[in-house]
Motif scaffolding. Structure first.
Motif, PDB file in Angstrom:
ATOM      1  N   LEU A   1       0.823  -1.204   0.000  1.00  7.64           N
ATOM      2  CA  LEU A   1       0.000   0.000   0.000  1.00  7.64           C
ATOM      3  C   LEU A   1       0.862   1.261   0.000  1.00  7.64           C
ATOM      4  O   LEU A   1       0.551   2.235  -0.703  1.00  7.64           O
ATOM      5  N   ASP A   2       1.938   1.252   0.764  1.00  7.42           N
ATOM      6  CA  ASP A   2       2.848   2.408   0.761  1.00  7.42           C
ATOM      7  C   ASP A   2       3.513   2.567  -0.604  1.00  7.42           C
ATOM      8  O   ASP A   2       3.714   3.691  -1.086  1.00  7.42           O
ATOM      9  N   GLN A   3       3.859   1.461  -1.232  1.00  5.27           N
ATOM     10  CA  GLN A   3       4.455   1.515  -2.571  1.00  5.27           C
ATOM     11  C   GLN A   3       3.464   2.130  -3.560  1.00  5.27           C
ATOM     12  O   GLN A   3       3.838   2.970  -4.397  1.00  5.27           O
ATOM     13  N   LEU A   4       2.207   1.737  -3.470  1.00  3.23           N
ATOM     14  CA  LEU A   4       1.196   2.274  -4.380  1.00  3.23           C
ATOM     15  C   LEU A   4       1.046   3.780  -4.209  1.00  3.23           C
ATOM     16  O   LEU A   4       0.933   4.519  -5.194  1.00  3.23           O
ATOM     17  N   ARG A   5       1.058   4.235  -2.972  1.00  2.95           N
ATOM     18  CA  ARG A   5       0.899   5.667  -2.712  1.00  2.95           C
ATOM     19  C   ARG A   5       2.101   6.451  -3.236  1.00  2.95           C
ATOM     20  O   ARG A   5       1.945   7.547  -3.778  1.00  2.95           O
ATOM     21  N   ASP A   6       3.283   5.886  -3.101  1.00  4.64           N
ATOM     22  CA  ASP A   6       4.492   6.577  -3.565  1.00  4.64           C
ATOM     23  C   ASP A   6       4.588   6.604  -5.093  1.00  4.64           C
ATOM     24  O   ASP A   6       5.068   7.575  -5.675  1.00  4.64           O
ATOM     25  N   LEU A   7       4.138   5.535  -5.737  1.00  3.91           N
ATOM     26  CA  LEU A   7       4.327   5.391  -7.178  1.00  3.91           C
ATOM     27  C   LEU A   7       3.221   6.041  -8.001  1.00  3.91           C
ATOM     28  O   LEU A   7       3.409   6.308  -9.196  1.00  3.91           O
ATOM     29  N   ALA A   8       2.069   6.286  -7.394  1.00  7.21           N
ATOM     30  CA  ALA A   8       0.896   6.740  -8.153  1.00  7.21           C
ATOM     31  C   ALA A   8       1.152   7.978  -9.021  1.00  7.21           C
ATOM     32  O   ALA A   8       0.777   7.987 -10.205  1.00  7.21           O
ATOM     33  N   PRO A   9       1.770   9.051  -8.505  1.00 12.54           N
ATOM     34  CA  PRO A   9       1.946  10.240  -9.351  1.00 12.54           C
ATOM     35  C   PRO A   9       2.738   9.961 -10.627  1.00 12.54           C
ATOM     36  O   PRO A   9       2.341  10.375 -11.725  1.00 12.54           O
ATOM     37  N   ALA A  10       3.848   9.242 -10.506  1.00 12.88           N
ATOM     38  CA  ALA A  10       4.696   8.966 -11.667  1.00 12.88           C
ATOM     39  C   ALA A  10       4.081   7.924 -12.591  1.00 12.88           C
ATOM     40  O   ALA A  10       4.334   7.930 -13.803  1.00 12.88           O
ATOM     41  N   ALA A  11       3.253   7.018 -12.048  1.00 10.37           N
ATOM     42  CA  ALA A  11       2.671   5.934 -12.847  1.00 10.37           C
ATOM     43  C   ALA A  11       1.719   6.446 -13.915  1.00 10.37           C
ATOM     44  O   ALA A  11       1.438   5.743 -14.890  1.00 10.37           O
ATOM     45  N   LYS A  12       1.236   7.659 -13.754  1.00 17.78           N
ATOM     46  CA  LYS A  12       0.307   8.221 -14.742  1.00 17.78           C
ATOM     47  C   LYS A  12       1.023   8.650 -16.020  1.00 17.78           C
ATOM     48  O   LYS A  12       0.392   8.788 -17.070  1.00 17.78           O
ATOM     49  N   ASN A  13       2.322   8.865 -15.938  1.00 23.51           N
ATOM     50  CA  ASN A  13       3.057   9.432 -17.067  1.00 23.51           C
ATOM     51  C   ASN A  13       4.223   8.583 -17.547  1.00 23.51           C
ATOM     52  O   ASN A  13       4.896   8.953 -18.497  1.00 23.51           O
ATOM     53  N   SER A  14       4.492   7.471 -16.893  1.00 24.21           N
ATOM     54  CA  SER A  14       5.653   6.653 -17.225  1.00 24.21           C
ATOM     55  C   SER A  14       5.257   5.188 -17.314  1.00 24.21           C
ATOM     56  O   SER A  14       4.665   4.645 -16.377  1.00 24.21           O
ATOM     57  N   GLN A  15       5.563   4.544 -18.431  1.00 26.32           N
ATOM     58  CA  GLN A  15       5.248   3.124 -18.576  1.00 26.32           C
ATOM     59  C   GLN A  15       5.999   2.286 -17.542  1.00 26.32           C
ATOM     60  O   GLN A  15       5.451   1.333 -16.979  1.00 26.32           O
ATOM     61  N   LEU A  16       7.259   2.635 -17.308  1.00 28.08           N
ATOM     62  CA  LEU A  16       8.053   1.891 -16.335  1.00 28.08           C
ATOM     63  C   LEU A  16       7.453   1.997 -14.942  1.00 28.08           C
ATOM     64  O   LEU A  16       7.296   0.991 -14.233  1.00 28.08           O
ATOM     65  N   GLU A  17       7.095   3.211 -14.526  1.00 30.91           N
ATOM     66  CA  GLU A  17       6.508   3.393 -13.195  1.00 30.91           C
ATOM     67  C   GLU A  17       5.137   2.744 -13.105  1.00 30.91           C
ATOM     68  O   GLU A  17       4.739   2.258 -12.047  1.00 30.91           O
ATOM     69  N   LEU A  18       4.414   2.711 -14.220  1.00 26.92           N
ATOM     70  CA  LEU A  18       3.106   2.047 -14.227  1.00 26.92           C
ATOM     71  C   LEU A  18       3.269   0.550 -13.993  1.00 26.92           C
ATOM     72  O   LEU A  18       2.496  -0.063 -13.244  1.00 26.92           O
ATOM     73  N   LEU A  19       4.270  -0.059 -14.610  1.00 24.38           N
ATOM     74  CA  LEU A  19       4.514  -1.485 -14.392  1.00 24.38           C
ATOM     75  C   LEU A  19       4.845  -1.760 -12.927  1.00 24.38           C
ATOM     76  O   LEU A  19       4.385  -2.756 -12.350  1.00 24.38           O
ATOM     77  N   LYS A  20       5.634  -0.890 -12.313  1.00 26.39           N
ATOM     78  CA  LYS A  20       5.933  -1.044 -10.881  1.00 26.39           C
ATOM     79  C   LYS A  20       4.652  -0.934 -10.055  1.00 26.39           C
ATOM     80  O   LYS A  20       4.422  -1.722  -9.130  1.00 26.39           O
ATOM     81  N   PHE A  21       3.839   0.046 -10.389  1.00 30.72           N
ATOM     82  CA  PHE A  21       2.584   0.286  -9.677  1.00 30.72           C
ATOM     83  C   PHE A  21       1.676  -0.936  -9.772  1.00 30.72           C
ATOM     84  O   PHE A  21       1.107  -1.382  -8.758  1.00 30.72           O
TER      85      PHE A  21
END
Length: 247
Positions: free
Chosen positions: A95-115
């Motif tokens: 859950l903490d990972q999701l909260r940290d990654l959410a902003p970048a996941a909207k604009n980056s394919q790599l961060e979205l995969l992590k999310f």
């Protein structure tokens, strides 16, 4: 239309699963059972079809990043990750990972995969308790979590000089599914949670994946992806031990 068809099949299977009684109901309190069912209904059922669609669409030769509304998906999962009652089921800090990654996941394919990896990491805890161990949906979700880690790590490793090899790898993920069964889920989780560790292990990890991929590769595009990987690896790791690395 094809994207809607794929998501419809996944949604139907997951919605049917959500109505099942808790697999281990006699082992739990009624309160815990209700809380897990709520998490299933509010966190898993609404989003898992689209997350699974990332693989199903790619396997059909579609671009899931274009076919799906990633920003809407990230926003929905992020809002649910804020529910404090879910923390009792969060065994690995997802859950903490999701909260940290959410902003970048909207604009980056790599961060979205992590999310999406961390979404599945939490969801699989719920699915494990709600579904029978023999459930095909549970097996698929567990495999997809590992595959998302592979896609992410390969994306990181190859994005600079062999980016075209990554879509081929995703498209033919079945080629290395057997290799993933030999690696414990905790290994993927450990690497995804630690940027430094992932950087240290990444080269040999990706090599192991491509070794499995190469054994099954047949088409021109697949073989080209293998060649691109070898060129990348030889340029970058010729000074390192190329022996088999066990995780």
């Amino acid at each position: 239309m094809e994207a809607e068809w794929v998501l419809g099949i996944a949604a139907g299977a997951i919605a049917a699963a959500s109505g099942m009684k808790m697999a281990n109901n006699r082992m739990k309190s009624k309160k815990q059972g209700l809380e897990e069912q709520t998490a299933m209904d509010e966190f898993v059922v609404p989003f898992l079809p689209e997350v699974m669609g990332f693989y199903h669409l790619e396997s059909l030769g579609k671009d899931p990043f274009s076919a799906m509304d990633s920003e809407k998906l990230v926003d929905g999962i992020f809002q649910q990750s804020l529910v404090e009652e879910y923390r009792r089921f969060d065994r690995h800090g997802a859950l903490d990972q999701l909260r940290d990654l959410a902003p970048a996941a909207k604009n980056s394919q790599l961060e979205l995969l992590k999310f999406l990896f961390w979404y599945l990491d939490f969801s699989n805890v719920i699915l494990k308790d709600v579904l029978a161990q023999s459930s095909p949906l549970l097996r698929e979700a567990r495999l997809l979590e590992k595959q998302l880690a592979v896609w992410c790590i390969c994306h990181e490793e190859l994005q600079d000089d062999a980016p075209d090899s990554v879509p081929e790898l995703i498209h033919h993920s079945s080629y290395f599914a057997g290799a993933l069964k030999e690696i414990e889920a905790g290994v993927f989780r450990e690497m995804m949670a630690d940027d430094k560790l992932r950087s240290e292990r990444r080269g040999n990890f990706v090599r192991i994946i491509f070794q499995a991929f190469e054994k099954e590769a047949q088409g021109d595009m697949e073989l080209k992806a293998v060649d691109e990987f070898h060129e990348h690896y030889n340029r970058r790791y010729t000074h390192r031990n190329k022996g088999q690395i066990h995780f």
